[in-house]
Structures are given as C-alpha cells and as structure tokens.
Design a protein around this motif. Structure first.
Motif, mmCIF file in Angstrom:
data_model
loop_
_atom_site.group_PDB
_atom_site.id
_atom_site.type_symbol
_atom_site.label_atom_id
_atom_site.label_comp_id
_atom_site.label_asym_id
_atom_site.label_seq_id
_atom_site.Cartn_x
_atom_site.Cartn_y
_atom_site.Cartn_z
ATOM 1 N N LEU A 143 -6.700 -4.076 2.844
ATOM 2 C CA LEU A 143 -6.131 -4.479 1.563
ATOM 3 C C LEU A 143 -5.279 -3.347 1.012
ATOM 4 O O LEU A 143 -5.768 -2.235 0.817
ATOM 5 C CB LEU A 143 -7.246 -4.813 0.565
ATOM 6 N N GLU A 144 -4.005 -3.637 0.768
ATOM 7 C CA GLU A 144 -3.091 -2.615 0.284
ATOM 8 C C GLU A 144 -2.493 -3.054 -1.045
ATOM 9 O O GLU A 144 -1.915 -4.127 -1.161
ATOM 10 C CB GLU A 144 -1.967 -2.408 1.301
ATOM 11 N N PHE A 145 -2.654 -2.198 -2.045
ATOM 12 C CA PHE A 145 -2.097 -2.446 -3.375
ATOM 13 C C PHE A 145 -1.173 -1.282 -3.702
ATOM 14 O O PHE A 145 -1.638 -0.159 -3.926
ATOM 15 C CB PHE A 145 -3.216 -2.559 -4.420
ATOM 16 N N ARG A 146 0.130 -1.536 -3.727
ATOM 17 C CA ARG A 146 1.126 -0.484 -3.967
ATOM 18 C C ARG A 146 0.802 0.292 -5.230
ATOM 19 O O ARG A 146 0.402 -0.286 -6.240
ATOM 20 C CB ARG A 146 2.525 -1.083 -4.102
ATOM 21 N N ASP A 147 0.959 1.582 -5.188
ATOM 22 C CA ASP A 147 0.709 2.536 -6.273
ATOM 23 C C ASP A 147 -0.772 2.688 -6.620
ATOM 24 O O ASP A 147 -1.146 3.603 -7.325
ATOM 25 C CB ASP A 147 1.488 2.190 -7.546
ATOM 26 N N PHE A 148 -1.632 1.774 -6.158
ATOM 27 C CA PHE A 148 -3.059 1.866 -6.455
ATOM 28 C C PHE A 148 -3.798 2.487 -5.281
ATOM 29 O O PHE A 148 -4.418 3.537 -5.414
ATOM 30 C CB PHE A 148 -3.635 0.494 -6.786
ATOM 31 N N GLY A 149 -3.746 1.821 -4.121
ATOM 32 C CA GLY A 149 -4.422 2.373 -2.961
ATOM 33 C C GLY A 149 -4.678 1.344 -1.888
ATOM 34 O O GLY A 149 -4.268 0.189 -1.989
ATOM 35 N N VAL A 150 -5.406 1.776 -0.860
ATOM 36 C CA VAL A 150 -5.697 0.946 0.304
ATOM 37 C C VAL A 150 -7.200 0.938 0.553
ATOM 38 O O VAL A 150 -7.844 1.990 0.537
ATOM 39 C CB VAL A 150 -4.971 1.502 1.558
ATOM 40 N N PHE A 151 -7.745 -0.261 0.763
ATOM 41 C CA PHE A 151 -9.133 -0.427 1.172
ATOM 42 C C PHE A 151 -9.119 -0.869 2.617
ATOM 43 O O PHE A 151 -8.383 -1.784 2.981
ATOM 44 C CB PHE A 151 -9.824 -1.524 0.347
ATOM 45 N N GLU A 152 -9.948 -0.237 3.446
ATOM 46 C CA GLU A 152 -10.040 -0.652 4.839
ATOM 47 C C GLU A 152 -11.429 -0.350 5.375
ATOM 48 O O GLU A 152 -12.157 0.485 4.837
ATOM 49 C CB GLU A 152 -8.969 0.023 5.693
ATOM 50 N N ILE A 153 -11.785 -1.059 6.450
ATOM 51 C CA ILE A 153 -13.068 -0.858 7.099
ATOM 52 C C ILE A 153 -12.897 0.199 8.190
ATOM 53 O O ILE A 153 -11.953 0.137 8.977
ATOM 54 C CB ILE A 153 -13.580 -2.175 7.730
ATOM 55 N N VAL A 154 -13.787 1.171 8.196
ATOM 56 C CA VAL A 154 -13.802 2.194 9.241
ATOM 57 C C VAL A 154 -15.184 2.197 9.885
ATOM 58 O O VAL A 154 -16.167 1.817 9.265
ATOM 59 C CB VAL A 154 -13.461 3.602 8.688
ATOM 60 N N GLU A 155 -15.230 2.622 11.122
ATOM 61 C CA GLU A 155 -16.496 2.697 11.838
ATOM 62 C C GLU A 155 -17.019 4.129 11.766
ATOM 63 O O GLU A 155 -16.350 5.062 12.200
ATOM 64 C CB GLU A 155 -16.286 2.285 13.302
ATOM 65 N N ARG A 156 -18.176 4.298 11.170
ATOM 66 C CA ARG A 156 -18.819 5.612 11.122
ATOM 67 C C ARG A 156 -19.606 5.792 12.418
ATOM 68 O O ARG A 156 -20.378 4.917 12.795
ATOM 69 C CB ARG A 156 -19.778 5.719 9.932
#
Length: 106
Positions: free
Chosen positions: A45-58
């Motif tokens: 999920l990318e919201f310009r000027d706000f930020g990016v949410f993404e799933i990462v594998e720990r």
C-alpha cells in the motif's frame, strides 16, 4: 506526547469537516478493514507523501533467555508489516539539529 485513538480521530475529522461522526467512523473503519485485507493478501500500500505499508518476512533467529543465557530460544520466522514514511512525513517528524551543536564535548 498524546495517544490519538480512533475515537479521537473520528471526533477531530467530524468537527473539521462538519460530517456526522457515524459517517466518519464508517469511512475510517472501511479504510482500515480494506488496508488489513490487502496487506493480508500480500499487497503493498503506497500513499504519496504519507508512506508505504508492506509485508516483509522476518527470518528465524536465536534468542537468549535473560534468566538462563545458556539456553537458546528459537524465534520462528514470521510475516510482519513494515511502514516506511514518505518524504513529506519524514520532513515533518525529523527534528532539526541545533545549529550550535557539533556533537563534540567542550
């Protein structure tokens, strides 16, 4: 620093826009539900000027029990949500360093 809850956010937006709190609540809850669903599907999920949410594998890692450091604890691999702030947010939250401070002891 204050903690802003969903309830407080609804009140602020409702007053600012002159919209009934129930309407604001429905929009915010729908937004959060959609974000959660999309992240669960692996979407970014990318919201310009706000930020990016993404799933990462720990990765799996070895931890230590502070009471018994000799016994390793295996921490399993897992998926986690990562948030990266956008440029505008980063500029707003970064604290400017004082001009006279060089980082050296005097």
């Amino acid at each position: 620093m204050a903690t802003i809850t969903k309830k407080k956010l609804i009140q602020v937006i409702s007053q600012k826009l002159g919209v009934h709190p129930n309407d604001v609540r429905n929009v915010i809850q729908s937004f959060l539900d959609t974000m959660t669903h999309d992240l669960a599907q692996g979407d970014r999920l990318e919201f310009r000027d706000f930020g990016v949410f993404e799933i990462v594998e720990r990765k799996q890692k070895i931890g230590r029990n502070p009471k018994d450091a000799g016994v390793p604890i295996i921490i399993p691999a897992r998926a986690a949500v990562k948030f990266t702030p956008g440029k505008k947010m980063r500029k707003l939250i970064e604290k400017p360093k004082s001009a006279g401070h060089t980082g050296m002891a005097r």
